[in-house]
Design a protein around this motif. Structure first.
Motif, PDB file in Angstrom:
ATOM      1  N   LYS A   1     -28.308-101.964 -27.291  1.00 28.97           N
ATOM      2  CA  LYS A   1     -27.979-100.551 -27.489  1.00 28.97           C
ATOM      3  C   LYS A   1     -27.946 -99.763 -26.179  1.00 28.97           C
ATOM      4  O   LYS A   1     -27.827 -98.536 -26.200  1.00 28.97           O
TER       5      LYS A   1
ATOM      6  N   THR B   1     -27.559 -91.011 -32.664  1.00 29.62           N
ATOM      7  CA  THR B   1     -27.052 -92.363 -32.485  1.00 29.62           C
ATOM      8  C   THR B   1     -28.180 -93.307 -32.106  1.00 29.62           C
ATOM      9  O   THR B   1     -29.153 -92.901 -31.453  1.00 29.62           O
TER      10      THR B   1
ATOM     11  N   HIS C   1     -22.780 -98.381 -23.972  1.00 35.11           N
ATOM     12  CA  HIS C   1     -22.250 -97.194 -24.624  1.00 35.11           C
ATOM     13  C   HIS C   1     -21.034 -96.712 -23.866  1.00 35.11           C
ATOM     14  O   HIS C   1     -20.889 -97.079 -22.716  1.00 35.11           O
ATOM     15  N   PRO C   2     -20.189 -95.899 -24.390  1.00 38.66           N
ATOM     16  CA  PRO C   2     -20.153 -95.584 -25.810  1.00 38.66           C
ATOM     17  C   PRO C   2     -19.452 -96.708 -26.556  1.00 38.66           C
ATOM     18  O   PRO C   2     -18.451 -97.238 -26.100  1.00 38.66           O
TER      19      PRO C   2
ATOM     20  N   THR D   1     -29.279 -95.529 -29.916  1.00 41.21           N
ATOM     21  CA  THR D   1     -28.902 -95.911 -28.562  1.00 41.21           C
ATOM     22  C   THR D   1     -30.123 -96.089 -27.682  1.00 41.21           C
ATOM     23  O   THR D   1     -31.218 -95.645 -28.025  1.00 41.21           O
TER      24      THR D   1
ATOM     25  N   THR E   1     -24.161 -94.272 -35.983  1.00 41.82           N
ATOM     26  CA  THR E   1     -23.941 -92.947 -35.401  1.00 41.82           C
ATOM     27  C   THR E   1     -23.643 -91.946 -36.510  1.00 41.82           C
ATOM     28  O   THR E   1     -22.919 -92.267 -37.451  1.00 41.82           O
TER      29      THR E   1
ATOM     30  N   GLU F   1     -19.143 -94.699 -31.544  1.00 42.29           N
ATOM     31  CA  GLU F   1     -19.908 -93.575 -30.999  1.00 42.29           C
ATOM     32  C   GLU F   1     -18.988 -92.430 -30.586  1.00 42.29           C
ATOM     33  O   GLU F   1     -19.429 -91.295 -30.430  1.00 42.29           O
TER      34      GLU F   1
ATOM     35  N   ARG G   1     -26.173-101.041 -35.066  1.00 43.02           N
ATOM     36  CA  ARG G   1     -25.743 -99.786 -34.448  1.00 43.02           C
ATOM     37  C   ARG G   1     -25.479 -98.755 -35.540  1.00 43.02           C
ATOM     38  O   ARG G   1     -25.241 -99.102 -36.698  1.00 43.02           O
TER      39      ARG G   1
ATOM     40  N   VAL H   1     -24.637 -91.429 -23.716  1.00 45.92           N
ATOM     41  CA  VAL H   1     -23.723 -91.188 -24.829  1.00 45.92           C
ATOM     42  C   VAL H   1     -23.216 -89.747 -24.768  1.00 45.92           C
ATOM     43  O   VAL H   1     -22.026 -89.474 -24.973  1.00 45.92           O
TER      44      VAL H   1
END
Ligand code: FES
Ligand code: FES
Lengths: 172, 802
Positions: free
Chosen positions: B258, B221, B261-262, B223, B206, B266, B204, B229
């Protein structure tokens, strides 16, 4: 507490860079964050995945297992330095494109550098040798099927070009 | 006419960047900004279950290069909603006890790896130094590890969740218990599947930048849902949605993890960027990915089945226990998928399924490629094998008598699927798939081969497993197609890309529909500035959802182009065609206009800015009797559309594998792996096959190597690539035989179905079957009921069946 910095000269892809880094700075981090050569990727930071593989004097090395300060006096080649002089894709890069040898592309730089050196040492690998050549690198996307094909295709392309694999990073 | 690109093995456009080292992944963002970029690190709980008594950050404050250190107590002042738990993304009425974590732990930690403190510093090294100086005092609590401990409930993960039960959900079709009671034959099975995880090569990450001059926030990010997000960041930071942009750069693999979220980071990274006025980056390291992202798969299953003399199912009663870890941000999606997709291509007639989703003090569970289907397929296919063994019948024949037949579509299984819609299969041809897989793997010839090998003292076995996968679930995806005055076509869709080649396959669709050159089409995904309405990339939905939306949007752009060109050429739109970006009157190629010029004409101008644009200025074009832009029209040559299907479309397939087991060492070797796959029409067979290759390799890992090894105190013992055995090339089959069947979906304009997850769904089932088959040469009673299986576990099984 101020960290002591060291003046380091790194020769990467034929260009000399001067940076100041602490002794503990990993070569992978120096390449990526200090030199901005972000083609080299970091997948594990413990020497297992091979994504960070670069050529040090032509030999594949895991840049996450080297300190930047210990890379002085060596010729380094990263993925950015693999293309032909005219900017076209090298045989290994071309073969990856033709054979769909990459998906997310994160592991790819490490495979490209490894295979470039591998084919230089063994330009006509058997199928088993082609598999063996990539057996130290992890890829989570491709299941390796097309990477093996790319190794074999690259050998053909090198042969077609009637030139040896680029002597990337070899010391003169 | 140019040849259609749909169905062609078009080489990927994104490769040019990736192969030159010019990909742009999240950790590559911001480096050009130099020293202004700050780096974050997170202090994580070393305990699986503990109360936090005190956090002392004193020693960090004088560390040079540290810009911020935050714990839970700091969050409310930074943004009030940050003090609330993270969102529960997918609520469900059966999730009576849903719990989510805080961005930074408040009072209690529930898994080793849970975020406790957040440090921002000049670089990651200094940030980690700072983390090392924070002192936390804990009162450890008894940890709940594993499904058995969760069910026993001698300790509770959350004090207010009795029995550790987050949810209990039952679905019924007919009366399974009664049907089983009345059936001539019955069997029961107890099965387990262990935990694994996605482990993409890129973890991950960000990066966020607060733009004071614009009063807005930009977030990059890694994701699978940039719009998700964006919404979460806006709410949690107290910003208007319009102040937040989320850009998904290149992503180094996702496979499901991924989509959640968040993540705490993030939110914390954007929060820090705003508070400190400098760009901030968090990049997860490998150990963090193991202990603080998400896992999947772990289930215990109990199956009761009743069947007739042919092996036809009369009643199926399945009970399973799903380990969802410490929190439930992703709701019940994984166990709901297991409970519904378990049925595969079969008609059970009477089906009851009930699951309990349980808390444990381990990393939380969210979808991993397959998302509950591998477990369901395993339950069903192990049952099919058991029935065949019991009746002494061919395993393929038992499956065949239970298939939904081609003339029975659409077939309603009578259940509610993960999207809240009916589980109604749209199309498929399972008997044809079975014939193909039998031919591909050499099913009918295998007994002779097995006997021949046995004569040489070698043990080989064959396995077969079938699945149906609901792909392309809603609610929707959208697309925007813009033909610029240069004739180049810019396409945007909101879902994200993690290696599936969207820039290529979507460009194929646009080139075909619009009649432009493939090279002239550029596709952007996952950038909320370009397409703010989107859902995300999961459930093998990108090609179906965004592919359809892009096709529709291109159609709209084309309609508009033809209307404008028809005016200019004084012809009827029906008489026009577009080839290689040039609109011409069919049959008289002399009368033509290129799309770039059409684009110029589509936007009436007052000011010329170059030669081409002069043609659109007010003294050059337009009927003086009409407004320059008609009432029902808009300036610009663009098309925008959305695709929102009634329900999912159901792809299907069958895998078969031949393995050899070593009589001495119990080593398991793959001799042949075959896949028959039906995802409707293929956009790019090269990419679909690549998806299958990757899925099969992950399946091999999940069946033979990968597991999350927790000890009884809740420590993950193998949180590195050294100890978690992800397959190298040496572990995957040398060659995967693939055959396609194309049963188009009637639900979308292209007749496509999703392909992303299929490769991994039948793995546990098919390997269990093949290994069992090989072992039964010597030990007829040996049964494989727990996956993954290692050589030492197989060896132990042999000892138990001398
Ligand atoms: S990052 Fe260096 S080997 Fe994985
Ligand atoms: S292409 Fe994604 S990890 Fe290899």
């Amino acid at each position: 507490m101020t960290e002591e910095l060291h003046d380091v000269r790194l020769s990467v892809n034929g260009t000399m860079y001067e940076i100041q880094v602490p002794a503990r700075r990993l070569l992978s981090d120096a390449l990526r964050h200090d030199l901005g050569l972000t083609g080299t990727h970091v997948g594990c930071e413990h020497g297992v995945c091979g994504a960070c593989t670069i050529l040090v004097d032509g030999e594949p090395m895991r840049s996450c297992l080297m300190f930047a300060v210990s890379a002085v006096d060596h010729e380094l080649t990263t993925v950015e330095g693999l293309t032909n002089e005219d900017g076209s894709l090298s045989p290994v890069q071309q073969a990856f494109s033709e054979c769909h040898g990459l998906q997310c592309g994160f592991c790819t730089p490490g495979f490209l550098t490894t295979i470039t050196a591998g084919l230089r040492d063994n330009p006509t690998p058997t199928h088993e040798e082609a598999r063996d050549m990539i057996a130290g690198n992890l890829c989570r996307c491709t299941g390796y099927q097309n990477i093996v094909k790319a190794v074999e295709r690259a050998a053909v392309l090198v042969d077609l070009a009637e030139a040896p694999a680029p002597e990337a990073g070899r010391r003169p | 006419m140019t040849t259609k690109l749909m169905g062609q093995k078009v080489q990927r456009v994104e490769d040019q960047r990736f192969l030159r080292g010019q990909g742009r992944y999240v950790d590559d963002v911001g480096i050009a900004g130099g020293a202004r970029l700050l780096h974050a690190a997170v202090l994580r709980s070393p305990h699986a279950h503990a109360r936090i008594l005190d956090i002392d950050v004193e020693a960090v404050l004088d560390l040079e290069g540290v810009h911020a250190v935050w714990t839970y107590d700091d969050l409310a002042d930074l943004a009030a909603p940050m003090a609330e738990p993270l969102p529960l993304l997918i609520p469900h009425p059966a999730l009576t006890h849903g719990r989510t974590q805080y961005a930074l732990a408040k009072d209690e930690v529930n898994y080793a790896g849970e975020a406790i403190a957040f440090v921002v510093a000049d670089d990651r090294y200094v940030a980690e130094d700072a983390i090392g100086r924070i002192r936390v005092s804990y009162e450890t609590l008894p940890p709940v590890v594993g499904i058995d401990a969760a069910r026993e409930a001698r300790s509770l993960v959350h004090e207010d969740v009795p029995g550790n039960i987050g949810a209990r959900l039952e679905q019924n079709v007919g009366d399974a218990p009664a049907a089983i009671k009345a059936a001539p034959h019955t069997l029961s099975l107890d099965l387990t599947v262990e935990r694994s995880a996605c482990t993409p090569l890129e973890g991950r990450g960000t990066v966020a930048r607060w733009e004071p001059d614009l009063n807005r926030l930009q977030v990059w990010t890694s994701t699978q849902s940039s719009t998700g997000v964006r919404a979460a960041v806006a709410v949690k930071l107290g910003l208007d949605l319009g102040q937040v942009d989320v850009i998904t750069p290149d992503v180094g693999g996702g496979f499901g993890v991924k989509i959640n979220h968040p993540w705490p980071e993030e939110l914390l990274v954007p929060l820090a960027a705003r508070a400190l006025g400098r760009p901030v980056k968090f990049t997860e390291d490998r150990r963090e990915h193991f202990i603080s992202s998400a896992h999947e798969r772990g289930q215990v299953q109990h199956i009761e089945v009743g069947f007739d003399d042919d092996g036809r199912l009369l009643g199926l009663d399945v009970e399973f226990w799903h380990d969802h870890g410490a929190y439930t941000p992703y709701g019940l999606i994984v166990p709901i998928i297991t409970s519904t997709q378990l049925l595969g291509p079969y008609k059970p007639h009477n089906y009851r399924v009930v699951f309990e989703s349980l808390y444990t003090n381990t990393v939380m569970v969210t979808p991993y490629r397959g998302a509950g289907r591998p477990q369901g397929c395993y339950a069903m296919e192990r049952t099919m094998d058991a029935i065949a063994t019991y009746l002494g019948k061919d395993r393929a024949d038992v499956r065949a008598v239970n298939f939904i037949q081609p003339d029975e579509f659409p077939f309603d299984q009578g259940l509610i699927f993960q999207d809240g819609r009916e589980l109604e299969y749209d199309s498929g041809d399972y008997p044809a798939s079975l014939e193909k897989i039998k031919a591909l793997v050499g099913w009918d010839e295998f007994p002779a081969f097995q006997a021949e090998m046995a004569a040489q003292g070698r043990r080989v076995g064959i396995g077969l497993a079938c699945y149906v996968e609901g792909t392309g679930v809603g609610p929707y995806e959208g697309a925007h197609v813009h033909i610029e005055t240069s004739g180049k076509v810019k396409v945007a869709t909101g879902l994200t890309t993690q290696g599936q080649g969207h820039a290529t396959v979507f460009a194929q669709l646009v080139a075909d529909e619009l009649g432009v050159k493939f090279e002239d089409v550029e596709v952007v995904t996952g950038d909320t500035r370009r397409m703010p309405y989107a859902v995300g990339t999961f459930a093998s939905r990108a090609a179906v959802m965004s592919g359809s939306a892009i096709h529709l949007a291109a159609k709209r752009a084309k309609e508009k182009a033809l209307k404008i060109a028809a005016d200019a050429l004084e012809a009827a739109p029906e008489d026009l065609e577009i080839v290689d970006g040039v609109v011409s009157v069919k049959g008289s190629p002399g009368a033509s206009i290129d799309l770039g010029t059409v684009s110029v004409l589509s936007n009436p101008l007052r000011y010329a800015f170059d030669e081409a644009s002069k043609a659109a200025t007010q003294f050059s074009v337009g009927d003086p009797g009409k407004p320059p832009v008609a009432e029902d029209d808009e300036p610009g040559l663009e098309g925008r559309d959305f695709y929102s299907p009634e329900r999912a479309t159901f792809a299907s397939g069958m895998h078969a594998v031949i393995v050899e087991t070593d009589p001495e060492t119990a080593e398991i070797k793959i001799l042949k792996y075959a896949v028959v796959h039906d995802c409707g029409h293929l956009i790019n067979p090269m990419i679909v096959e690549g998806q299958i290759h990757g899925g099969v390799a992950q399946g091999v890992g999940g069946a033979l190597y990968e597991r999350m090894a927790y000890d009884e105190s809740g420590q993950l013992l193998n949180a590195s690539f050294m100890d978690f055995l992800m397959p190298y090339v040496t572990e995957v089959p040398d060659g995967i035989d693939i055959d396609h069947l194309e049963t188009p979906s009637p639900l979308n304009p292209l007749g496509i179905k999703g392909a992303g997850e299929a490769g991994v769904i039948p793995s546990a089932a098919v390997f269990a079957a093949a290994i069992e088959d090989a072992e039964r040469v010597d030990r007829p009673a040996l049964a494989i009921t727990a996956m993954p299986i290692s050589p030492s576990e197989l060896y132990t099984l042999r000892q138990e069946h001398p």
